[in-house]
Design a protein around this motif. Sequence first.
Motif, mmCIF file in Angstrom:
data_model
loop_
_atom_site.group_PDB
_atom_site.id
_atom_site.type_symbol
_atom_site.label_atom_id
_atom_site.label_comp_id
_atom_site.label_asym_id
_atom_site.label_seq_id
_atom_site.Cartn_x
_atom_site.Cartn_y
_atom_site.Cartn_z
ATOM 1 N N GLN A 135 55.374 -37.760 -16.869
ATOM 2 C CA GLN A 135 56.489 -38.271 -16.063
ATOM 3 C C GLN A 135 55.969 -39.337 -15.097
ATOM 4 O O GLN A 135 55.636 -39.062 -13.953
ATOM 5 C CB GLN A 135 57.170 -37.131 -15.313
ATOM 6 C CG GLN A 135 57.767 -36.073 -16.226
ATOM 7 C CD GLN A 135 58.506 -34.987 -15.461
ATOM 8 O OE1 GLN A 135 59.153 -35.252 -14.456
ATOM 9 N NE2 GLN A 135 58.426 -33.753 -15.957
ATOM 10 N N ASP A 182 57.445 -41.634 -13.606
ATOM 11 C CA ASP A 182 58.360 -42.093 -12.569
ATOM 12 C C ASP A 182 58.333 -41.219 -11.315
ATOM 13 O O ASP A 182 59.084 -41.471 -10.365
ATOM 14 C CB ASP A 182 59.791 -42.138 -13.107
ATOM 15 C CG ASP A 182 60.278 -40.798 -13.625
ATOM 16 O OD1 ASP A 182 59.414 -39.985 -14.028
ATOM 17 O OD2 ASP A 182 61.494 -40.560 -13.637
ATOM 18 N N VAL A 183 57.478 -40.191 -11.297
ATOM 19 C CA VAL A 183 57.417 -39.308 -10.129
ATOM 20 C C VAL A 183 56.233 -39.717 -9.248
ATOM 21 O O VAL A 183 55.217 -40.206 -9.750
ATOM 22 C CB VAL A 183 57.289 -37.821 -10.528
ATOM 23 C CG1 VAL A 183 58.519 -37.379 -11.318
ATOM 24 C CG2 VAL A 183 56.021 -37.562 -11.317
ATOM 25 N N LEU A 235 55.196 -32.649 -8.042
ATOM 26 C CA LEU A 235 56.648 -32.550 -7.924
ATOM 27 C C LEU A 235 57.244 -31.823 -9.133
ATOM 28 O O LEU A 235 57.935 -30.811 -8.968
ATOM 29 C CB LEU A 235 57.257 -33.937 -7.742
ATOM 30 C CG LEU A 235 58.709 -33.980 -7.260
ATOM 31 C CD1 LEU A 235 58.863 -33.292 -5.913
ATOM 32 C CD2 LEU A 235 59.199 -35.431 -7.168
ATOM 33 N N PRO A 236 56.976 -32.255 -10.376
ATOM 34 C CA PRO A 236 57.488 -31.485 -11.511
ATOM 35 C C PRO A 236 56.733 -30.177 -11.767
ATOM 36 O O PRO A 236 57.287 -29.251 -12.361
ATOM 37 C CB PRO A 236 57.331 -32.449 -12.695
ATOM 38 C CG PRO A 236 56.244 -33.386 -12.295
ATOM 39 C CD PRO A 236 56.386 -33.545 -10.814
ATOM 40 N N ASN A 259 64.192 -29.141 -11.275
ATOM 41 C CA ASN A 259 64.864 -30.434 -11.385
ATOM 42 C C ASN A 259 66.093 -30.555 -10.490
ATOM 43 O O ASN A 259 66.721 -31.620 -10.454
ATOM 44 C CB ASN A 259 65.286 -30.691 -12.839
ATOM 45 C CG ASN A 259 64.092 -30.989 -13.730
ATOM 46 O OD1 ASN A 259 63.140 -31.650 -13.304
ATOM 47 N ND2 ASN A 259 64.135 -30.504 -14.961
ATOM 48 N N ARG A 314 63.912 -30.701 -5.556
ATOM 49 C CA ARG A 314 63.178 -31.968 -5.510
ATOM 50 C C ARG A 314 63.056 -32.495 -4.085
ATOM 51 O O ARG A 314 62.015 -33.025 -3.684
ATOM 52 C CB ARG A 314 63.845 -33.013 -6.417
ATOM 53 C CG ARG A 314 63.597 -32.783 -7.911
ATOM 54 C CD ARG A 314 62.119 -32.929 -8.212
ATOM 55 N NE ARG A 314 61.782 -32.556 -9.568
ATOM 56 C CZ ARG A 314 61.473 -33.429 -10.538
ATOM 57 N NH1 ARG A 314 61.484 -34.705 -10.293
ATOM 58 N NH2 ARG A 314 61.143 -32.996 -11.734
#
Length: 291
Positions: A157, A159-160, A165-166, A171, A176
Amino acid sequence: MTQPDIASQDVATLETAPTLYIEGNGIRFAYRRLGPATGNPLILLQHFSGNIDAWDPAVVNALAVDRPVIAFDNAGVGRSTGQTPDTVATMARDAVDFIDSLGFLEVDLLGFSLGGCVAQQIAAEHGQLVRKLILVGTAPKGGEEHLLAVLREAFSQTDVPDPRLPLFFTNSSASRSSGLAFLKRTKVRKDDRDTDNGSAVTDPQAKALIAWCAAPDPGHAILRAIRQPALVVSGSHDTMLPANNAYAMFKELSNAQLVLYPDSGHGALFQHHETFVSHVRTFLDSQPAAE
């Protein structure tokens, strides 16, 4: 039980406390200590790949208001010397060497993720050393883990802002948002930050965690050897070490409480930090029931 004097760190926080060092069985351990000079110390056992600065100040500082709290790097992690072991048993041995080097006769343990596996091993083998233990987002020996699959997904991922975070949060917008606040808190300290030793730490730690969960433990011998009071904590949607591990531990431990937090992942203790600290304080301060 009388404990050795701890230099007063009443005004220190995880973000401001100096990094200290102590020798134990050939390893120079890096650590920080917070809180009052007296009381039963709470030793923090960190997650896979984490160092001292990966702890959430909102959790550590709040716990240190009324008890000594010690965060440290186990062998090979961060600024500690030595080689990171590839077995939970050796990690536990090194952690006990660290505790012994500080002269403590009795401690409480808070083990998160891989640190929770280490805490189980210590509590099972050193009944007189451990008074109480908190097991967060972890698994019993022979438990369920999805470490590599979850890591691959998280690092894909792009874009994080941070793979935690993930990895640690769900989600949902609420989770978040809590995750972004957690990441901000972990980056407040600018000076004397701990070091990331990369694959020299993560490779053996991954091997240790996967082997721990892959190894059968007939009759749950580790869990049944733990006689101390335990608080077992998990997030409802932990994808790395699923919550059914927490229930399995709760059922087999002789004196356990179980807490599941809603809409939360592996980092439930960081998302619900105020509630978590309240639960931990109540648990640590409670007196054992009369038999």
